[in-house]
Every structure is written in C-alpha cells, then in structure tokens.
Design an enzyme around this catalytic site. Structure first.
Site, PDB file in Angstrom:
ATOM      1  N   CYS A  77      10.489  53.464   7.835  1.00 42.67           N
ATOM      2  CA  CYS A  77      10.357  52.043   7.540  1.00 42.67           C
ATOM      3  C   CYS A  77      10.444  51.380   8.967  1.00 42.67           C
ATOM      4  O   CYS A  77      11.780  51.572   9.257  1.00 42.67           O
ATOM      5  CB  CYS A  77      10.943  51.310   6.632  1.00 42.67           C
ATOM      6  SG  CYS A  77      10.589  49.641   6.158  1.00 42.67           S
TER       7      CYS A  77
ATOM      8  N   CYS B 284      15.861  47.922   7.646  1.00 46.07           N
ATOM      9  CA  CYS B 284      15.952  49.534   7.973  1.00 46.07           C
ATOM     10  C   CYS B 284      16.233  49.823   9.520  1.00 46.07           C
ATOM     11  O   CYS B 284      16.666  50.691   9.997  1.00 46.07           O
ATOM     12  CB  CYS B 284      14.621  50.041   7.868  1.00 46.07           C
ATOM     13  SG  CYS B 284      14.326  50.153   5.686  1.00 46.07           S
TER      14      CYS B 284
END
Ligand code: BPQ
Ligand code: ZN
Length: 368
Positions: free
Chosen positions: A300, A305
């Site tokens: 991601c 992230c």
C-alpha cells in the site's frame, strides 16, 4: 445522469453526474452516518480521493435535526464543509436496526428514539422532507427492509409496501432534480426482484439500488443472485448495492455489474484493530506484530503505510491511543477506494477478470 464508459464482461465503468460533481464508478462510499466519517477529517477524505460520502436520515433527524442543519449550514454540505457529493439513506433500515421499539403501518414507521426514548414517525414524505433539508445529491426512497429469514409471502407483502412507499416518494416532487433512487427489495427471489424492479421502472427513478442483500456470511447465495439479476437492470441507470461490503463482496458485485457500494465495516473494524491488506485482513492486536517493522500493508502506498510500522500501531492500539483508530481507518478507506480505482482501470482495459483473479488469490492466501 450517467455515462457508461466501458464493459469488461458484466463489469462496467461509468461516470455519474450530480449537483456537487462527478462520480467515477465502480465506487466505494465511506459512511459518515452523523455528518462525520468516524476518525477522519474531511481533508483526509479529499486526500484519499473519496468522491462521495453517505449521511443518514434517521440519525441526523434525531440529532441535531435537519432543520438545524439547514438553518446553520444551508444543508449538510455547508454544515460539515464537504463540497463533494453526498448520498443519504432514507432512514427506514436504520430504524429497524437501531430502535428496538418500532411499528410499521401504511403511514410509515413509528419508533422510540434510541437516544432518549421519544416517540417519532418517519413516513415516505417525512424522509423526503428530511433529505431535502439535508440537501443530499442522491436521495434514497423510503423502503421496508424485511428481516431475514422470511417466507416468500412475507417478502412479497413487504415488497408491495415498499412499492407503495416508493410512489409516495416520487410524488413528493424531488425527482425533478434527477436525484431520487428507488430501492429494489424481494429477498433472493428473482421473480419478486424482477417484478419490483419493473414496477419501480414504471415510476422512472433516475437510479436503482438493491436493498436487503448485505447478508452476512452466506454470501455465495448473494453472489449467485447478483450474477443472475444485475445485468437485467436498466443499462442507463446507476446501480447501487446497499450495505455491501467486504473487499471480495464488492469485487463480486462489480463483476456482476454493480456501480456503487457502501459499508461500515472498513471504518468500524478499523476501530477494532483490523487492517485490510492485499494479503487479507490482519488484526494488529496479534502478538506476532509486536516487533514487526513492516508497514501494515507493504503493497500500500498510503501515508500510513509509508510512515508507521506494525509494531508502532500495535503499541498505539494496545495502549488505547486515539491515533490508532485514525491511522487504521485512513488506511482501510484508502485501500477500499484504491481497489475500486484499480478495478475501474481494469474494466476500461477490458482485463477485469485477470484483475479479479489476481486480487482474489492473494487476498485469500491466508498469510496470517
Ligand atoms: C441484513 C438485511 C437483509 C436485514 O438487510 C440488508 O441487507 N439491507 C441492506 C441495506 C443497507 N442499507 C440499507 N438501506 C435501505 N434503505 N434499505 C436496505 O435494504 C439497506
Ligand atoms: Zn496503507
């Protein structure tokens, strides 16, 4: 108004035009029940390319009241400072799921508020009045969503009531703005659903939704039904599958020809520690992530992230830090929106089946 841009099998990509802008489908709509998508700033939603959010007639009518929203903000857009499209659900479904004391009559639904026990009636006309006050771009007809399991007779009776209520919604003169969606009910019976859709078509709603299908685990029945029914819906009208769903449910819906989806699970489960990842759901509470330096989803590219490790987010969650809910919610919504954007591109490239298989195999690989 809708423009169908391409098909890949039964899956399709469209652009729906509303008063507050265009919606590129397939689309996942974050749920903002009480004028807030929980844990998110509106800026976060803009940043992740959320194109449209949901509001709820039942909740906003009870608190703070649609009159206040209209008086203070000129409607929901001004009140919550969100200038993209808003879809509001019509309130019936929430009454059944939230207020345990409710009575259904031809007039509408009488219920006791789950907040202070006060008595209320929501009728098709009342629902239209509230949604008009909220100024939503897409208004949902007032329907009855029968509890399952239900006999076919019960489903027919409920469907007939939903159709009489739909007529009263149309007669409320909202349709002029091309914004009122009819809701098809009828359980998993193709004959009931087809009859319901045809009778809604006679009233010429600008869009059609499928209600009564966000059933829990036994979703293979739902998938089979969708593959058999959705492609028979009018081609030049938006198709909205209400309350669905988990990532794979949505991909199944897209494959059957659905354009629009909404579900509370990505945000609700986020607050309970569940990350949606390309390798399937992951619960950050799990001890295995205690010293894990990887991001929640290494595939991601969202800001969560790219910035925080599983170990850190697990620490936040286990110590009850509010930031945990914010981070997991942001990622989950980003994940859902990105999945529908990737699906849209795959459809436009006529390779949706490959995209579906690749996503499905990895998502069910049971890495944890
Ligand atoms: C689980 C059961 C079958 C009871 O309901 C659904 O699946 N319902 C799906 C659903 C979600 N939101 C809705 N809003 C309205 N107006 N009507 C609906 O049917 C729904
Ligand atoms: Zn992410």
């Amino acid at each position: 108004m809708i423009k169908v841009e391409g098909y890949s099998g039964k899956a399709r990509a469209t652009t729906i035009t509303t008063e507050h802008g265009e919606i590129k489908t397939p689309i996942f709509m974050p749920v903002g029940t009480r004028a807030s998508v929980k844990c998110m700033w509106q800026e976060d939603l803009y940043e992740m390319n959320a194109q449209i959010i949901l509001g709820n007639t039942y909740h906003l009518y009870l608190r703070p009241g649609h009159e206040l929203i209209e008086k203070v903000g000129g409607g929901l857009h001004g009140f919550m400072n969100w200038d993209k499209p808003i879809l509001t659900d019509s309130g019936g479904f929430q009454v059944f799921s939230l207020s345990d004391i409710n009575k259904i009559t031809e007039e509408g639904v009488t219920f006791s508020s789950h907040i202070d026990g006060s008595k209320h009636l929501i009728s098709p006309e009342k629902s239209m009045e509230i949604q008009k006050g909220l100024g939503s771009d897409i208004v949902m007809a007032f329907d009855e969503c029968p509890k399952l399991p239900a006999t076919k007779d019960t489903l027919r009776e409920s469907m007939e009531l939903t159709l009489r209520w739909a007529k009263r919604c149309i007669d409320y003169k909202l349709r002029d703005y091309q914004k009122l969606f009819g809701i098809v009910q009828g359980g998993l019976h193709k004959d009931l659903r087809t009859e319901c859709m045809q009778r809604l078509e006679e009233m010429d709603f600008p869009g059609l939704a499928l209600g009564g299908l966000s059933v829990g685990e036994k979703n293979e029945e739902m998938v089979d039904f969708l593959n058999d029914f959705v492609h028979t819906m009018p081609d030049q009208k938006p198709r909205y599958l209400m309350g669905v769903g988990k990532p794979l449910d949505i991909l199944n819906g897209i494959r059957a020809g659905i354009d629009m989806f909404d579900c509370v699970l990505p945000t609700r489960n986020a607050r309970n520690g569940q990350f949606l990842t390309h390798d399937g759901p992951l619960n950050i509470k799990n001890l295995r992530f205690r010293e894990d330096t990887l991001p929640a989803d290494p595939s991601c590219d969202c800001k969560v992230c790219k910035t925080y490790s599983r170990s850190y987010i697990r620490h936040l969650y286990t110590t009850g830090e509010f930031l945990a809910g914010n981070l997991i919610t942001y990622h989950n919504l980003y994940f859902m929106i990105k999945m529908t954007q990737d699906a849209r591109q795959a459809i436009l490239d006529d390779r949706f089946d490959d995209y579906y298989k690749e996503f499905y195999n990895r998502y069910t690989s049971r890495k944890w």
